[in-house]
Motif scaffolding. Structure first.
Motif, short mmCIF file in Angstrom:
data_model
loop_
_atom_site.label_atom_id
_atom_site.label_comp_id
_atom_site.label_asym_id
_atom_site.label_seq_id
_atom_site.Cartn_x
_atom_site.Cartn_y
_atom_site.Cartn_z
N PRO A 38 0.80 -1.22 0.00
CA PRO A 38 0.00 0.00 0.00
C PRO A 38 0.84 1.28 0.00
CG PRO A 38 -0.17 -1.14 2.10
CD PRO A 38 0.61 -2.03 1.19
N HIS A 39 2.13 1.19 0.33
CA HIS A 39 2.96 2.40 0.37
C HIS A 39 3.28 2.87 -1.04
CE1 HIS A 39 7.09 4.34 1.10
NE2 HIS A 39 6.16 5.23 1.42
N ARG A 40 4.07 2.13 -1.78
CA ARG A 40 4.42 2.53 -3.15
C ARG A 40 4.44 1.36 -4.11
NH1 ARG A 40 8.77 7.42 -2.69
NH2 ARG A 40 7.39 8.79 -1.55
N GLY A 41 3.67 0.35 -3.80
CA GLY A 41 3.50 -0.75 -4.74
C GLY A 41 4.58 -1.81 -4.73
N GLY A 42 5.41 -1.84 -3.69
CA GLY A 42 6.46 -2.86 -3.60
C GLY A 42 5.88 -4.26 -3.54
N VAL A 57 6.78 -7.48 6.48
CA VAL A 57 7.67 -6.36 6.20
C VAL A 57 7.93 -6.29 4.71
CG1 VAL A 57 9.94 -5.36 6.67
CG2 VAL A 57 8.76 -6.68 8.45
N CYS A 58 7.62 -5.13 4.12
CA CYS A 58 7.84 -4.93 2.69
C CYS A 58 9.34 -4.81 2.42
CB CYS A 58 7.11 -3.66 2.24
SG CYS A 58 7.39 -3.27 0.50
N PRO A 59 9.84 -5.44 1.37
CA PRO A 59 11.28 -5.40 1.10
C PRO A 59 11.78 -4.06 0.56
CG PRO A 59 10.18 -6.64 -0.62
CD PRO A 59 9.14 -6.31 0.43
N TRP A 60 10.91 -3.19 0.10
CA TRP A 60 11.39 -1.93 -0.48
C TRP A 60 11.75 -0.88 0.56
CZ3 TRP A 60 8.28 -0.36 -5.49
CH2 TRP A 60 8.61 -1.27 -6.52
N HIS A 61 10.88 -0.61 1.53
CA HIS A 61 11.15 0.45 2.50
C HIS A 61 11.00 -0.03 3.94
CE1 HIS A 61 9.56 2.49 -1.21
NE2 HIS A 61 10.74 3.05 -1.09
N ASP A 62 10.91 -1.34 4.12
CA ASP A 62 10.86 -1.95 5.46
C ASP A 62 9.67 -1.53 6.31
OD1 ASP A 62 13.07 -3.56 5.06
OD2 ASP A 62 14.47 -2.03 5.78
N ASN A 63 8.61 -1.06 5.72
CA ASN A 63 7.39 -0.83 6.49
C ASN A 63 6.77 -2.18 6.84
OD1 ASN A 63 7.49 1.99 6.45
ND2 ASN A 63 6.42 2.08 4.48
N ALA A 64 6.27 -2.27 8.06
CA ALA A 64 5.64 -3.51 8.52
C ALA A 64 4.13 -3.32 8.57
CB ALA A 64 6.17 -3.90 9.89
N TYR A 65 3.41 -4.25 8.00
CA TYR A 65 1.95 -4.17 7.94
C TYR A 65 1.34 -5.35 8.68
CZ TYR A 65 2.98 -0.88 4.25
OH TYR A 65 3.48 0.19 3.55
N PRO A 66 0.35 -5.07 9.52
CA PRO A 66 -0.35 -6.19 10.16
C PRO A 66 -1.00 -7.07 9.08
CG PRO A 66 -0.94 -4.09 11.20
CD PRO A 66 -0.16 -3.77 9.96
S1 FES Z 1 6.69 0.09 -1.23
FE1 FES Z 1 7.40 1.25 0.42
S2 FES Z 1 7.15 -0.03 2.13
FE2 FES Z 1 6.38 -1.15 0.48
#
Ligand code: FES
Length: 113
Positions: A38-42, A57-66
């Motif tokens: 949902p952040h930038r399509g990673g 955890v998304c591999p692009w920017h390390d944001n963690a999503y429940p």
């Molecule tokens: S694209 Fe940025 S955290 Fe997933």
């Protein structure tokens, strides 16, 4: 509308038209989750689970999503024994298996967003 039934052990990735999804095992509940972060399509399908299993955890920017929030974008599905039936539009469906790291933990859930 189309209903497609797939054996759960025959794939972990699929595309419905141009949208990609992956099989997210949430406890004993399989979910066909969207691969697009949902952040930038990673590629969330290439993310890693936190050790607690409750976040991805998304591999692009390390944001963690429940995983519960990821499930909200999942395809409507019904699991029955070792099969899952999904509801889609009339788009083409492609399924395949690829190496996905989503079952590898990387720390406690409290240490990331
Ligand atoms: S694209 Fe940025 S955290 Fe997933």
């Amino acid at each position: 509308m189309k209903i497609t039934t797939l054996p759960l052990d025959s794939f972990n990735s699929l595309a419905v038209g141009a949208r990609r999804y992956f099989l997210l095992q949430n406890g004993d509940k399989p979910v066909i989750a969207p691969s697009e972060c949902p952040h930038r399509g990673g590629p969330l399908n290439l993310g890693r689970r936190k050790a607690c299993g409750a976040k991805l955890v998304c591999p692009w920017h390390d944001n963690a999503y429940p995983t519960q929030s990821i499930e909200r974008g999942a395809l409507p599905a019904i699991r029955r024994c070792a099969e899952i039936s999904i509801v889609t539009g009339n788009e083409d469906i492609r399924v395949w298996t690829e190496l996905l790291p989503i079952n590898q933990g990387q720390g406690a859930c409290e240490d990331a967003a």
